[in-house]
Design a protein around this motif. Structure first.
Motif, short mmCIF file in Angstrom:
data_model
loop_
_atom_site.label_atom_id
_atom_site.label_comp_id
_atom_site.label_asym_id
_atom_site.label_seq_id
_atom_site.Cartn_x
_atom_site.Cartn_y
_atom_site.Cartn_z
N LYS A 230 0.16 -3.88 -10.71
CA LYS A 230 -0.25 -2.41 -10.13
C LYS A 230 -1.65 -2.57 -9.84
O LYS A 230 -2.45 -2.29 -11.22
CB LYS A 230 0.38 -1.09 -10.84
N LEU A 231 -2.33 -2.63 -8.81
CA LEU A 231 -3.66 -2.53 -8.71
C LEU A 231 -4.27 -1.18 -8.61
O LEU A 231 -5.55 -0.96 -8.97
CB LEU A 231 -4.09 -3.05 -7.34
N GLY A 232 -3.52 -0.01 -8.45
CA GLY A 232 -3.83 1.22 -8.29
C GLY A 232 -5.04 1.31 -7.05
O GLY A 232 -4.74 1.03 -6.22
N HIS A 233 -6.07 2.14 -7.34
CA HIS A 233 -6.97 2.51 -6.37
C HIS A 233 -8.12 1.61 -6.28
O HIS A 233 -9.17 1.61 -5.48
CB HIS A 233 -7.59 3.84 -6.71
N GLY B 32 -4.69 0.36 -18.62
CA GLY B 32 -5.20 1.72 -18.05
C GLY B 32 -4.13 2.68 -17.18
O GLY B 32 -4.33 3.07 -16.06
N GLY B 33 -2.92 2.40 -17.50
CA GLY B 33 -1.76 3.43 -16.84
C GLY B 33 -1.22 2.42 -16.10
O GLY B 33 -0.17 2.99 -15.45
N SER B 34 -1.72 1.43 -15.52
CA SER B 34 -0.92 0.77 -14.51
C SER B 34 -0.04 -0.42 -15.16
O SER B 34 -0.21 -0.63 -16.55
CB SER B 34 -1.91 0.07 -13.35
N MET C 212 0.74 -1.16 0.00
CA MET C 212 -0.06 0.25 0.02
C MET C 212 0.94 1.15 0.03
O MET C 212 1.73 1.34 0.75
CB MET C 212 -0.85 0.01 1.14
N ASN C 213 0.80 2.00 -0.80
CA ASN C 213 1.59 3.10 -1.15
C ASN C 213 0.96 4.45 -1.27
O ASN C 213 -0.30 4.50 -1.44
CB ASN C 213 2.53 2.94 -2.75
N ALA C 214 1.80 5.55 -0.81
CA ALA C 214 1.04 6.89 -0.67
C ALA C 214 0.93 7.47 -2.34
O ALA C 214 -0.14 8.24 -2.31
CB ALA C 214 1.92 7.86 0.00
N ASP C 215 1.74 7.15 -2.95
CA ASP C 215 1.52 7.51 -4.47
C ASP C 215 2.08 6.74 -5.66
O ASP C 215 2.59 5.72 -5.12
CB ASP C 215 2.09 9.06 -4.41
N ASP C 216 1.90 6.96 -6.77
CA ASP C 216 2.41 6.26 -7.95
C ASP C 216 3.91 6.20 -8.13
O ASP C 216 4.39 5.05 -8.33
CB ASP C 216 2.08 6.82 -9.33
N MET D 49 -2.21 0.63 -4.59
CA MET D 49 -1.56 -0.60 -4.44
C MET D 49 -1.11 -1.63 -5.25
O MET D 49 -1.27 -1.14 -6.37
CB MET D 49 -2.93 -1.21 -3.70
N GLY D 50 -0.26 -2.23 -5.00
CA GLY D 50 0.50 -3.30 -5.75
C GLY D 50 0.18 -4.73 -5.07
O GLY D 50 0.23 -5.07 -3.99
#
Lengths: 611, 611
Positions: B452-455, B204-206, B164-168, B477-478
């Protein structure tokens, strides 16, 4: 490991539902987190201790119990449980699911069936025996009321070993190896264990031993002999005691009477207390008679002695008369222990009969049930008859008629037992059957259990092998379990103070923590140096490099319970504080020798726990 | 370990259901035993290798991926799956059960939900991020057709990490650490891995990367560029290629036509082959139109361009028009890839329409579906239109009327795409989009996947934290998975011969075996001495002390695949035979130096696998 890279998740307060110390502390220290009712996740801190505990079990089972680890699946086919006959008897404890092919699946609550199937398939000769396998794996039991955190959860980790042996002698050997391993495991964990042996008589010739820890929230009541040389300890569900005599209110042993049984009207006499007043006599002169419903007994009363005067209920298939109700006779100052009664009757359970059932099987309401008039088999406790001798004389009992009692009752003259057995509840104050000392009782929690299963599974699941004599034989089995989470919780339960956990060195998540007051300048340098030295020596160190107030860091480290703290503050340099978690005061030691001293401390603490 | 104390359970023949090498060998060597459909027990021999594999993953994830191990429960509440929305979408793969309180429970097929819940509860500030946790634990997926042993079982062990990450940017870092760890893990296992990156556009960007091994029984088709410098490799479900032109039968690019669309009666023309004959033209001049049913698309066509002429179906709540059917246009020599189409439509699945549905949504039967007359949105492949330019001219297509086709079709003049995307199936012979070389294909098995799961979960499960700027934010998230059993099976699949397994040293159950021809006299003495020396040096040795013929012992040790065998026979003494499992011939070495040579051999073999 540095705290900034670790996942520390401490709580100031435990949730209200946590009432016992270990549950509170496991949540507060960030050892576990609740994921659902009876379901607990281990956070990284907790997993470190859990793995150490598992590793201790693994080492002892590998080396002392001479067992090999294997790994059955957690989800197993319902079919193997149907084969053993436990699909029904395990009841709602078992979490069952249908797979997409509509086949019954089970989340393993234990693994006798899986072990038996796996070994059976490859077994042909006595040369392959004994087989001695264990796993440390996830289990699930759908507890009605999960509580106390992992102490009684639904999903849990069990270390479960199983042996398949050619004969009783070989089973004895396996059993003894495990027993030895258990003592070593609990020694290494610093847990004081009460080994509780079952009455081998009551177990039908096989043996069993429970490994208990004293605990005020224990599920079990232990009967303990204070004589350490004697060492007798038993679960109340299996305990027995020295017999004590029936005496009248003057303390005299009554003698046999020739007077015939006499009906006495006893209006408004319902309880034992009422009887004491009415007859002006000690309860030790009264025979208490209780009707019990018997569930799933494997005893058959078809054609049994005296069966003609009993109410009997055929089994649904109409094949035989299973034991469905019994009338238990016991001296009125004693209580019936239902677990002992159920074991005696080879029943899964016994339930005190409801008013209607009492009327049906005794012909009279509760309070007036009579030994002579009962319409179901008499189970007579040793307090009334033992070894073919009446233990009570000229006694008073229920008459089988509402409002009447009978006097001058002579056991064996007026009634004969269908079963004569020890079914009394042993209590504090009763005497040890071995040395005669007076028992005390404690609440206990079972952490482990070793058990001779005998042929139960090999018979129902048709396991055979060619014995040495060339003939087919059925192997015998043993099973050996340790509740891993519960053991971890019990360690915390025994080792804590108002600040938090005090881990024994053998299962501490980290062995040493280093707390610099500020992680900068000279303090950082000294802390890093000690950290490097300890890490190089193989010591598990947590360096608290967080930018927090010293009070916060101290509180966290004390809550987490790391056995030794080295505090680096600029006021004390070139000395550092050396504080074992269990010590009241810190000691100042030169920074340059702190690492050596810490290494020695860890070594000494581990040595204390050597098995 | 001596064989007499170990549980060796080899089979001469594998059961008929085992068709691939690893499945056969795992059963024959006694690594696993089947307990039910898709359910395999690890016997002690297999567990030794499994634990080594787990330990390699653990070391790399701890040290390289900087992750911390935790342990959620295997059984989790259905509620958390309902919260994420996957209770429905996971479908019948998920084994569900009701507990005694009638609550829905799930046997974890994966743990994004559990991780999210656990971290969410303690998350408040950006200072706590990233959180990087993994487990190596039991999972269950109710595969429709479990096969190939543990390669595709129902219960399996997955190593699954989550960040779980704060940003990309932070997610990128975590992702790269795991990626590095994966390469190290597979290197240590001696597995040649094909890393397959997904088109980040389609995701989609991930980002996402699959770690595949070549395998004839692989579930996946890999598109591989032969140019090693280029290194392009993709799963066919995500692969793209360089575009190639529409050309007529003479190989000329057709030019735009001004002629209007013309109806041509085409009796008995149903297939592309029929069209080729009838029109005497290359399929590269035909537009193929296919109607697909779209399941669970998150795209909405309410009020979309051209929607008035389409059949639209409101969702049950009557709120909007989800995409329910589409007409896909593609050059007739190409095939539609359904996985790519589903990803384009953000759908869980697409299904080729049945005859009745085709009639309803095309107005004509299959074979005559027309781009102009379709009653559902047009999804146009890049082979027909790309970047706003028609890629085909003067084309031939279905007319939307049974028995007729149309000619002189001009994309963008005669129809416009609702969605224009790459949905073609890339094949052997297509060209690499990066370097232009001709692709080849291989079957592959996925052993690992980073993603990369993203949001997705933090949004649906409402996870927030206070960001550096003091404002609430949603973490990203990843997730990172390795199929542990499948990896073990793949190692065997790659390392075996007609005699059995040839374990790489890093995961061999034992590193060396000693086989005395007879375990007595001088042979016993020499074997014991070598055994002692090796054991003292920390080498894992199996000494075959069984009273069996040498042939039986050799066959077992070769089947089990221990990397080195030292044979002690009196004919050769004072020399012993030194035979690496992978070598054709044994070498004679003096007994007294055999242990040193074996220690060096183990060291060298491990060094080859150093990451």
């Amino acid at each position: 490991m540095k705290t900034s890279k670790f996942y520390i998740s401490t709580l100031r307060e435990a949730p209200a539902e946590a009432v016992i110390a270990s549950h509170k502390l496991m949540l507060r220290a960030g050892i576990t987190r609740k994921l659902g009712n009876g379901l607990y996740t281990y956070l990284p801190l907790g997993l470190r201790s859990l793995y150490k505990l598992e590793q201790i079990i693994r080492e002892e089972w590998n080396n002392t119990a001479e067992a090999l680890e294997f790994k059955p699946t957690v989800i197993v086919p319902g079919d193997i449980w149907k084969e053993s006959g436990r699909w029904e008897t395990m009841g709602a404890q078992m979490l069952k699911a249908k797979n997409r092919g509509e086949q019954d699946m089970v989340v393993s609550p234990t693994a006798e069936e899986a072990f038996t199937v796996i070994v059976r398939d490859g077994l042909s000769s006595y040369k392959q025996l004994p087989v001695n396998l264990y796993q440390i794996n996830t289990k699930y039991r759908d507890e009605i009321r999960p509580r106390y955190g992992v102490m009684r959860g639904r999903e849990f980790i069990m270390a479960d070993g199983y042996t398949m042996n050619a004969d009783d002698e070989s089973l004895d050997e396996s059993y003894k190896l495990y027993e030895k391993a258990y003592f070593r495991i609990f020694k290494r964990l610093g847990l004081k264990i009460i080994p509780v042996r079952a009455d081998s008589g009551a177990m039908g010739g096989s043996g069993s031993e429970e490994f208990m820890v004293e605990s005020p929230i224990g599920d079990d009541t232990l009967i303990i002999c204070p004589n350490e040389k004697c060492g007798f300890a038993a679960n109340v569900e299996k305990a027995w005691c020295a017999s004590d005599d029936s005496v009248n209110k003057k303390g005299e042993k009554p003698s046999k009477t020739d007077l015939p049984v006499e009906m006495v009207a006893t209006p408004n006499v319902f309880s034992i207390e009422d009887m004491e007043k009415f007859f002006d006599e000690s309860p030790k002169m009264f025979i208490k008679a209780l009707i019990y419903r018997v569930i799933n007994s494997s005893l058959d009363m078809t054609g049994a002695n005296g069966a003609d005067k009993w109410k009997r209920v055929k089994d649904p298939a109409g094949d035989y008369y299973p034991l469905s109700y019994v009338c238990v006779l016991i001296r009125a100052d004693l209580d019936v222990n239902e677990a002992k009664l159920a074991a005696t009757l080879k029943a899964s359970e016994v339930v005190l009969a409801e008013a209607e059932e009492v009327l049906e099987y005794a012909g009279a309401p509760h309070g007036f049930v009579g030994p002579i008039t009962a319409k179901c088999p008499l189970v007579v406790d040793y307090s009334v008859v033992k070894d073919g001798e009446a233990q009570m004389h000229n006694a008073i009992a229920g008459s089988g008629k509402d409002g009447y009692h009978i006097t001058h009752v002579e056991p064996l003259r007026d009634f004969v037992p269908y079963i004569n057995a020890d079914v009394r509840t042993v209590k504090e104050g009763d005497k040890c059957p071995l040395c005669g000392k007076t028992f005390y009782t404690r609440k206990g929690n079972e952490l482990g259990h070793i058990f001779k299963l005998g042929h139960k599974y090999t018979k129902s699941m048709h396991v055979t092998f060619l014995a040495k004599d060339g003939k087919p034989a059925e192997p015998t089995m043993g099973c050996y379990g340790i509740g891993v989470d519960r053991t971890l919780a019990s360690i915390i339960e025994k080792n804590n103070d108002e600040k938090g956990i005090i881990w024994p060195m053998s299962v501490a998540p980290f062995q040493v923590c280093i707390v610099p007051i500020k992680y900068n300048g000279a303090m950082k340098e000294v802390a890093d140096t000690i950290y490097e030295k300890l890490t190089k020596a193989g010591i598990e160190v947590l360096l608290d490099d967080r930018d927090e107030r010293p009070g916060v860091k101290f509180a966290d480290m004390e809550l987490i319970g790391i056995p030794l703290r080295i505090t680096v503050g600029d006021k004390n340099l070139p000395n550092v504080e050396f504080k074992p978690r269990s010590a009241a005061e810190a000691e100042l030691v030169p920074a340059e020798s702190a690492a050596e001293k810490a290494i020695q401390f860890v070594k000494d603490e581990l040595a204390k726990l050597q098995a």
